[in-house]
Enzyme design. Sequence first.
Site: not given
Length: 359
Positions: A174, A10, A234, A73, A181-183, A285-286, A116, A137-138
Amino acid sequence: MRVAIATGGGDAPGLNAVIRAVVLSAYYRGWKCYGIQRGYEGLLSFNGVVPLGPPEVRGITHLGGTILGTTNRGNPFRYVMRRESGEEYELDRSDDLVAAFRASGFDAMISIGGDGSLQISHDLWRKGLPIVGVPKTIDNDVSGTQRTFGFDSAVATATEAIDKLHSTAESHDRVMVVELMGRYAGWITLYSGLSGSADVILLPEIPFDIEKVCDKIRSREAAGRHFSIVVVAEGARPRDGTVELVERRGVGTVDRLGGIASKVARTIEHHTGKETRTLVLGHLQRGGSPTTYDRLLALRFGTAAVRAIADGAFGTMVGLNGPDITRVPLEQVVGRAKNVPLDSDTIRTARDLGISLGD
Ligand code: F6P
């Protein structure tokens, strides 16, 4: 010296600053640089090798994305191929990549990527490719470095979003649930949740009890605070549940995480009766310009990678350790995700501020 540069996985703010740093510091040594386009696809699937000199990297330090393009990919060990029927399958094309690298007359490769891509760098190095890794990576989940570039920019974006959500949350009484994000690491969520004054922070490192989350919202209500901000990573999951996925692992790629915010929001609304809304901040975020911190880190990483090549320190990754950029063997980096330590000062800060971590 002919140095190839590839950006994989990413995108993250600061990629272009690394490229500029590599190209300029190589140029001043009298070396030549070449960019591989779209990860390694520029060597494997099309003629995507472009010469990079000072004119090509002029004015890009502050630009988001990557001038080389990227893909998640493009793993040469699990390359995605397509049959005539349209069906996709994986093929190990790492030998093709090494052959293309040699045929291009390159002496060294700088691979800028996250866990990765660094695993791929390690495996290519074991096949004889002279490679140096740069951690991007973020998510900030790469071992061997205290920080990856991109993280600070993502945290700044997330913090600004949380700040802005306070207006609606407070005006409408509310609960707002923000998915970040962050895996499988909670760095972005913890840092932005703290900085943005969230009331509840849910991390992958601490499986949560939704009742504890609701208790926090009820106690705020009782204290006259009729709104709450919940930030959820996430990769966070309830104690008795699993991580939410948007999409299962496909050919040549990894699971897509997402969906936990709406699950948490539904339960909060049901258990507390409070109107609850969600925001999935996603790829914002990216995006955008890297922060000063990320620009500087990226420039330091890029020049350090060139110095590593000059010293023949292949099979290493440059990393921030203490005040210095150091070289870490790739084998000490791969397969070891860097998570938020539960005994860290930052976790203690959150607890001492009365923030619920859902446990
Ligand atoms: O690793 C960076 C990251 O943005 C993760 O935080 C997120 O889970 C993933 O990439 C999303 O990837 P994609 O853009 O392929 O959906």
